[in-house]
Motif scaffolding. Sequence first.
Motif, short mmCIF file in Angstrom:
data_model
loop_
_atom_site.label_atom_id
_atom_site.label_comp_id
_atom_site.label_asym_id
_atom_site.label_seq_id
_atom_site.Cartn_x
_atom_site.Cartn_y
_atom_site.Cartn_z
N LEU A 345 -9.23 -0.74 -5.85
CA LEU A 345 -8.17 -1.70 -6.17
C LEU A 345 -8.77 -2.82 -7.00
CD1 LEU A 345 -5.54 -3.46 -5.77
CD2 LEU A 345 -6.57 -4.20 -3.60
N THR A 356 -10.88 1.01 -1.45
CA THR A 356 -9.72 1.32 -0.61
C THR A 356 -9.96 2.65 0.10
OG1 THR A 356 -8.52 2.52 -2.34
CG2 THR A 356 -8.21 0.12 -2.23
N TRP A 368 -5.39 1.52 2.92
CA TRP A 368 -5.86 0.20 3.31
C TRP A 368 -6.94 -0.28 2.35
CZ3 TRP A 368 -4.62 -2.55 7.92
CH2 TRP A 368 -3.78 -1.87 8.82
N MET A 369 -7.07 -1.58 2.24
CA MET A 369 -8.28 -2.13 1.64
C MET A 369 -9.43 -1.82 2.57
SD MET A 369 -7.08 -5.89 0.20
CE MET A 369 -8.79 -6.32 -0.16
N GLN A 473 4.13 -10.03 1.44
CA GLN A 473 2.94 -9.91 0.59
C GLN A 473 1.86 -10.90 0.99
OE1 GLN A 473 3.69 -10.02 -3.63
NE2 GLN A 473 1.53 -10.32 -4.15
N CYS A 476 -1.96 -11.24 -0.42
CA CYS A 476 -2.41 -9.94 -0.93
C CYS A 476 -2.05 -9.77 -2.41
CB CYS A 476 -1.78 -8.81 -0.12
SG CYS A 476 -2.34 -8.74 1.60
N TRP A 480 0.65 -4.81 -2.59
CA TRP A 480 0.02 -4.76 -1.28
C TRP A 480 0.65 -5.84 -0.40
CZ3 TRP A 480 -4.25 -1.42 -0.19
CH2 TRP A 480 -4.65 -0.65 -1.29
N ARG A 481 0.47 -5.72 0.92
CA ARG A 481 1.09 -6.67 1.83
C ARG A 481 0.20 -6.92 3.04
NH1 ARG A 481 3.02 -3.79 6.20
NH2 ARG A 481 3.32 -1.55 5.87
N CYS A 596 -5.47 -6.01 3.51
CA CYS A 596 -4.12 -5.69 3.04
C CYS A 596 -3.87 -4.18 3.13
CB CYS A 596 -3.95 -6.14 1.59
SG CYS A 596 -4.27 -7.92 1.33
N LYS A 598 -1.28 -1.04 1.50
CA LYS A 598 -0.48 -0.76 0.31
C LYS A 598 0.98 -0.56 0.69
CE LYS A 598 -0.73 1.92 -3.95
NZ LYS A 598 -1.44 3.03 -4.66
N ASN A 599 1.88 -1.09 -0.14
CA ASN A 599 3.32 -0.93 0.10
C ASN A 599 3.72 0.54 0.08
OD1 ASN A 599 3.75 -3.69 0.26
ND2 ASN A 599 4.12 -3.89 -1.94
#
Length: 599
Positions: A345, A356, A368-369, A473, A476, A480-481, A596, A598-599
Motif C-alpha cells: 500500500l 499488506t 489488512w495493513m 476512514q 487511514c 481504507w478504514r 487499517c 481495506k474497504n
Amino acid sequence: MNYSKISGQFVCKMAMLLAFVFAACSEDNSPINGAHGGAAEEQGVYALAGRVGDVYPKLLLAVDENSMQAPKGSSITVYELDSLTLDTTGRSFVGSVNDDKGHFVIDSLDFDSPYVLIEEIVPARDTCLYVSDWLLPLVENQLRYEKLENPSSETQCFERTLKAKEFRAVVDLRKKEKISVNSLTTAKVTLLQKYIAEGKTFAEASQMAEHKILEDYGIYEDLGSFEKMFDDDSELSYVNELIRYTDSSAREKLLWEDVVGNYVSPKEYAGNGQMKKYYQNMKKMIDYRIGFLAKVDGLGQCTEARENDVGEIKLFYTPNYVNVVCRSKKWTMGFKSVEHTKGLLVDNRDGRSYETVTYNLGGTSQTWMAEDLVYADSTHPACQDYIDKSYAACRENGRYVWLHAMDIGLDDVNMFWIRWQGGDTVSYQDCLKVFSGDLDSVVPGTCMQGSLGGHWDYVYTNPLLRSNLNAHQGICPDGWRIPTTSDWRTLLQNLGEQYGVDYAKAVPVLYDETATGFGLYSTHEGLVVDNEGRVVVSQNGVFNDMFVVTDEHLSRVQFFGGYSTGYGFGFRTPGDREYEESYFNIPPLDKLNVRCIKN
C-alpha cells in the motif's frame, strides 16, 4: 627415547591423537626418520603462536568481558608429548600471555617431539564491577557490568568472584598456522582420545568429536575447525557462547527474554550500526538456544523434508511451553505457515509504503495493513508524548491519541464530565485539551492521569462519528478504514480454525511474520549504546499492542495486556488476557496504534 619401528600410517594415526588442527595423514607409508634409530618422532626447535581464551560475538552481552581471555602476564605451560603414546615426557616449557587479548608467542621450543599439549589455567579472582546509577534498580537483571578503575560517587561497586577456567589443546608444532585455544578445543580433547581408543583414524576422530559437540547442542552442520576460531563474527563464536548454557539456564532465558527479543521489530534498531549488530546477534543466539532445547526435548533434526513441522519446548518453572517450527533446516520460534498473500500500500498523502496481507479464510476475505500506520501532519501528530515530545519509540512506532486516530474533534464527542479526584482542581477546558492532545496552553504534568496521588474520574458518551461505524476512514489512507472489534474477531476466529484453537488463543500467530504475514511485534525498550559502542540492556521489553477501533464506546483491542515477557508464548498461555476487547473508556493520555483494514 627408543621406539619399535612401526608403519607411517600407524604413526600418523597415533601422533595426531590430540592434534590441534585438521590435517590429512601423509600417504607415504615409510617410517618417519627421527633421532632415535627409526623412532616415529622429529627433533627440532619449534615456534608457537596463538591466542588463549574464548571468542564471543561483538555486542552480544551475555558474558563478562573479564572472563573471555587469559589475563596479561598469566603463564602458559607447554608439555612435550611422546610421539607414539602421546603421554607427557616430563619436559615442559613455560611461556606467558603478552597482551590483554590473550595472545602468546614462543619463539624457541627445543623438543624431541613435534607434539605438545598447551595448558592455561585462569585462576579464580575477585573483580570490582559497576553499573550506572540510573540502572541500579535493575542491577540483578543486567547483562553488562563495566570494569571500574576509579569508583566515584556516581557508581556503585559490586564484588564478584570469577571462577577458574582451564583451556587446553594439543598442537603439532610443524604446523605454521596460528592456534586458538578455547573452550571448544578443550571439550574436543577428551572425545578425540575416546574415538582414537575405539580404533578411529585421526581424521575420523576429529570429525566425530566436533560433530558430537555440535549435535549435543542441536547443530547439524559443519562450522569449521574449532582451532581456527579467531573471528568473533564466525558461527563458532556463537557456539562458544551457546555451550555456556545448561538445560535450565537456556529455558530460563527463553522464559524471560528470548520471546520478546525474537518478536521485536528490526525497525527499533534501524539507523544505528551497533544496535543493528546487537539485534542480529541476539536473533541468532535465540535460534541457537532454540535448537539446543529442541534437541533436549526430543524434537529431532529439522530437515528439508520436515519443513513447516511444529513442536513445543517446555519452559522453566511452569507447565507452559513455547511453540517452535522447522524452517530452512533449523528449529526456530514460531508457528506453521498458513495461506496468505502479501501486498503493498502506498499512502498518497506522504508517499510512504506499507506491507499488506490478505486472508481468504472461513469463507471471508480480509486485507489488512501488515504494519502500523505512522502518517502525521499538522492536525494529526503521530504520537504525542506528554513529558518528552522527542520520545523516539513513540515517533517510530506511530501511536495516536484516540481523537487523532479517528480524525474527529472535541465537538464530535458528547462528554459528560472530566474531573480530578485527589484534592487539586483542574479546569474543565484545560483537561479537554489534554484529552485532545493539545498542550500548548497547559503546563506539562498539570492534567497527568494518576499524578499527585489522585486519579481522573471521567465519563463520556458515544462519539458522534460523521460516518457509519463500519465504514469510518479516520486517519487511514483513502480506500481504507479503522477496523471494528468485529473485524479483529473475524481475523482471529479464522486463524484460530487454522491452528485448532479458540480465537483468543490465536493471538501469538500474529507476531510470526513468516507464518501469517501480519507482523505484530514486541517492544524491546531500554537499549542504550555507551561511549565505547557497547549495548547496555536495562529492560526485557514488553508485549502491549493496543489498537483503536470504531465501536460504540471509546474502545480498543489489546494484546497480552502489557505482559513483559513471552511467558508461555504458544497456544497454552498463563491467563485470559492474550486478547481483550476493551469497551471501557480510554484514558485521555493513552496512545493507540492504528492498523487499517481495506474497504
